[in-house]
Design a protein around this motif. Structure first.
Motif, short mmCIF file in Angstrom:
data_model
loop_
_atom_site.label_atom_id
_atom_site.label_comp_id
_atom_site.label_asym_id
_atom_site.label_seq_id
_atom_site.Cartn_x
_atom_site.Cartn_y
_atom_site.Cartn_z
N ILE A 409 99.01 36.26 -17.56
CA ILE A 409 98.22 36.59 -18.75
C ILE A 409 97.67 38.00 -18.59
O ILE A 409 97.10 38.35 -17.55
CB ILE A 409 97.07 35.59 -18.94
N SER A 410 97.82 38.80 -19.63
CA SER A 410 97.30 40.17 -19.62
C SER A 410 96.41 40.36 -20.84
O SER A 410 96.86 40.85 -21.89
CB SER A 410 98.45 41.18 -19.63
N PRO A 411 95.16 39.97 -20.75
CA PRO A 411 94.27 40.10 -21.91
C PRO A 411 94.07 41.54 -22.36
O PRO A 411 93.82 41.81 -23.53
CB PRO A 411 92.96 39.47 -21.44
N THR A 412 94.16 42.48 -21.41
CA THR A 412 94.10 43.91 -21.73
C THR A 412 95.18 44.62 -20.93
O THR A 412 95.81 44.03 -20.04
CB THR A 412 92.73 44.51 -21.39
N ARG A 413 95.38 45.89 -21.23
CA ARG A 413 96.37 46.67 -20.48
C ARG A 413 95.94 46.90 -19.05
O ARG A 413 96.76 47.21 -18.19
CB ARG A 413 96.62 48.01 -21.17
N GLN A 414 94.66 46.76 -18.79
CA GLN A 414 94.14 47.05 -17.46
C GLN A 414 94.03 45.80 -16.58
O GLN A 414 93.87 45.91 -15.37
CB GLN A 414 92.73 47.69 -17.56
N LEU A 415 94.13 44.61 -17.15
CA LEU A 415 93.89 43.38 -16.40
C LEU A 415 95.07 42.43 -16.50
O LEU A 415 95.54 42.12 -17.60
CB LEU A 415 92.62 42.69 -16.91
N ASP A 416 95.54 41.95 -15.34
CA ASP A 416 96.60 40.94 -15.26
C ASP A 416 96.09 39.77 -14.43
O ASP A 416 95.48 39.97 -13.36
CB ASP A 416 97.86 41.51 -14.60
N ILE A 417 96.37 38.56 -14.91
CA ILE A 417 95.94 37.35 -14.21
C ILE A 417 97.15 36.44 -14.09
O ILE A 417 97.88 36.21 -15.06
CB ILE A 417 94.81 36.63 -14.98
N GLY A 418 97.37 35.90 -12.89
CA GLY A 418 98.47 35.00 -12.65
C GLY A 418 97.98 33.63 -12.23
O GLY A 418 97.17 33.51 -11.30
N TRP A 462 93.03 44.34 -11.50
CA TRP A 462 92.26 45.05 -12.52
C TRP A 462 92.32 46.54 -12.23
O TRP A 462 91.82 47.01 -11.21
CB TRP A 462 90.80 44.57 -12.53
N ARG A 463 92.96 47.27 -13.12
CA ARG A 463 93.05 48.73 -12.99
C ARG A 463 91.84 49.33 -13.69
O ARG A 463 91.91 49.76 -14.85
CB ARG A 463 94.37 49.21 -13.59
N ALA A 464 90.74 49.37 -12.96
CA ALA A 464 89.48 49.80 -13.54
C ALA A 464 89.55 51.23 -14.03
O ALA A 464 88.94 51.59 -15.05
CB ALA A 464 88.36 49.65 -12.51
#
Length: 587
Positions: A409-418, A462-464
């Protein structure tokens, strides 16, 4: 007389070049030697500038050159061509010269090339039609038709010269063209040189290319490393003194990437080296292992054979007979610190209970991307050393195997969750539940008894900012004994990663990893009725840092250092340090 010769030199290239443009596309397949007459005609010109024509004449010939006759198949010669219907049946019947475009019955004012034809017919008298009044502009051109048209143009040239036509090309036009040629002489010379160089380079590439379908890429790793600290040992034996020596080893891989459709890829990897060691035997714990070790294998061997191809625009399928690993067909969400130029330790590369099956896999996988925010990955692999054996306990379904499902799941371009679930089965052979990381109890909680595990993983990245990435994972495993008992065990592992892209210099990467290697937190298994439970009593910490220095696009130097506290999750063991300096070459 000089003026007549001058006009002759100007008009011949203009009309003949235009006619050749008209005929070249249609005669490419059946008239391979047409280029020779053209080169001879061009030699008639006494001056290079004479090959230039006014804009109006050139535009008309270019317009005809793009005619749709190039789309007409050769079969037209049998059905509607002049060669088949006229020339061969009645060779005494001449091709009709026209003086007005209206004489061509099949040319309409709405045709896209009407104006060009009108000009060539009425201005220059350089178009010959069929005796029945047809032009057949969409039909392929034959050698006979070409000869007739060329003859008409040459006759018209003689007429123009005989009448000393002065309005076709004036001396002022010639002077202007000559001036332009002199002004751009240096640019034309430079352009000619670049084209010659490009042709030579193209010929060299074509002569030396490896394959039209296969791309060869590779990498080589040189590593100098050593460990510091007493050997981990859970017994009071006196063999715990640090006896490791500094090593210098290498590993090289050749990756043949073959594509048959332009969208698929067959990956064949050959690995060679002098055995970067598995440090487990020398340090007493797999917690010290390198991610790039060759596990004792030397020489050259096939380390991967996997084929990937798309299904539609959103799905991808993998099929592999050698080393089809979850990390190949599933996002690990740890690219910031993992990979060839990342962390040196095996544990810090990615969640080991999820993406390390504990064997080299053969099987298939599938991925479907619903959108940029949602993707699902599925896979089934079995131990490739057992998949080809037909006897009991082996084969594709009965040998050691792994089944995986992950939702990314990628709720934003900066955050990915597996969110991942993995089912593993070990029936015989090597029992390696945690992929060669963690404690001995975690890797093999029930001895040499058949085991299944349900593994749950949560990974994130998270690509802060462009210079700071925060990631990590948590793994939870439920293990169940299948043979000689029905004991259960719980295994956990976790890590937090910090990455610093472009640290101190663009292209460099710094990283810090803090984690807990796989640990048995609870178990009811005893090897013997009087033996203690096979579970870890203490907690080790894995602390690692590295810096990837980019020398250029192909070379990196990566110093790494990691510390294992309480190795084997046993407070009786002294800390162990592992330092390495490696250089990677990619090509």
């Amino acid at each position: 007389m000089f003026k007549v010769l001058w006009d002759y030199g100007l008009i011949i290239p203009a009309l003949v070049n235009g006619f050749f443009i008209l005929s070249s596309a249609a005669l490419a397949a059946e008239m391979p030697n047409l280029s020779e007459p053209r080169s001879e005609i061009e030699k008639i010109s006494p001056n290079n500038s004479a090959n230039l024509v006014t804009k109006s004449i050139q535009a008309e010939f270019n317009q005809i050159a793009n005619a749709e006759i190039i789309k007409t198949p050769d079969s037209s010669l049998q059905k509607g061509s002049l060669l088949s219907q006229k020339t061969l049946t009645n060779q005494n019947e001449p091709i009709g010269q026209v003086t007005s475009v209206s004489e061509l019955s099949d040319v309409q004012p709405t045709d896209w090339a009407f104006q060009a034809l009108q000009s060539l017919v009425e201005r220059y008298g350089c178009i010959a039609g069929y005796p029945n009044g047809d032009f057949r502009g969409n039909q392929a051109l034959t050698r006979y038709e070409f000869a007739a048209g060329l003859n008409a143009c040459l006759n018209r040239v003689n007429e123009l010269i005989a009448s000393s036509t002065e309005s076709l090309v004036t001396k002022e036009d010639l002077a202007t063209l000559q001036n332009l040629r002199e002004q751009f002489a240096s640019e034309l010379t430079a352009l000619r040189g670049r084209l010659d160089s490009l042709e030579q380079r193209q010929a060299k590439v074509e002569a030396n290319q490896f394959s039209t379908t296969t791309k060869l890429v590779g990498d080589a790793t040189f590593v100098v490393a050593d460990t510091f600290g007493d050997r981990a040992n859970n017994t009071p034996a006196n063999d715990t003194e640090d006896s490791t020596n500094t090593i210098f080893a290498y590993r090289a891989r050749l990756n043949f990437q073959t594509s048959f459709t332009g969208r698929d890829q067959l990956t064949t990897v050959l690995t060679l080296g002098n055995a970067i060691p598995n440090l487990t035997s020398s340090t007493g714990t797999a917690m010290t292992r390198f991610t790039f070790d060759t596990d004792g294998r030397e020489g050259t061997y096939l380390s991967q054979l996997v084929y990937r191809f798309p299904v539609g625009s959103q799905a991808t399928v993998w099929v592999g007979t050698r080393a089809l690993q979850p990390a190949i067909f599933t996002p690990t969400l740890n690219a910031s610190v993992g990979g060839l130029n990342g962390a040196a330790s095996r544990f810090a590369t990615f969640n080991p209970t999820i993406y390390r099956p504990g064997f080299d896999g053969a099987g298939a996988a599938f991925a479907y991307k619903f959108s940029d925010q949602l993707q699902v990955n599925l896979g089934y692999i079995t131990f490739d050393g057992q998949a080809n054996l037909p006897d009991e306990g082996n084969g594709f379904f009965n040998g050691n195997h792994l089944a995986l499902a992950q939702l990314t799941i990628s709720p934003t371009r900066q955050l990915d969750i597996g969110l991942t679930y993995v089912r593993k089965y070990f029936g015989n052979g090597a029992f390696n539940l945690t992929g060669g990381t963690g404690s001995a109890f975690a890797r093999n909680p029930f001895g040499q008894n058949a085991t299944t595990t349900d593994n749950f993983g949560l990974q994130f990245n998270w690509r802060a900012s462009s210079r700071f990435h925060l990631g990590g994972w948590f793994g939870y495993t439920l293990a169940n004994q299948l043979a000689n008992g029905d004991s259960n065990a719980t295994i956990i592992n976790a890590a937090l990663t910090l990455a610093f892209p472009d640290l101190f210099k663009e292209g460099n990467v710094g990283g810090i990893i803090v984690g807990v290697p796989p640990k048995v937190t609870s178990s009811d298994y005893r090897p013997t009725p009087t033996a203690p439970l096979r579970q870890d009593q203490d907690t080790s910490l894995h602390l690692e840092t590295f810096y990837s220095y980019r020398v250029n696009n192909n070379i990196r130097i990566i110093p790494s250092l990691y510390l294992i506290t309480k190795p084997e999750h046993n407070d009786a063991n002294d800390p162990i340090w592992v330092g390495s300096l490696r250089t990677t070459f990619t090509f």
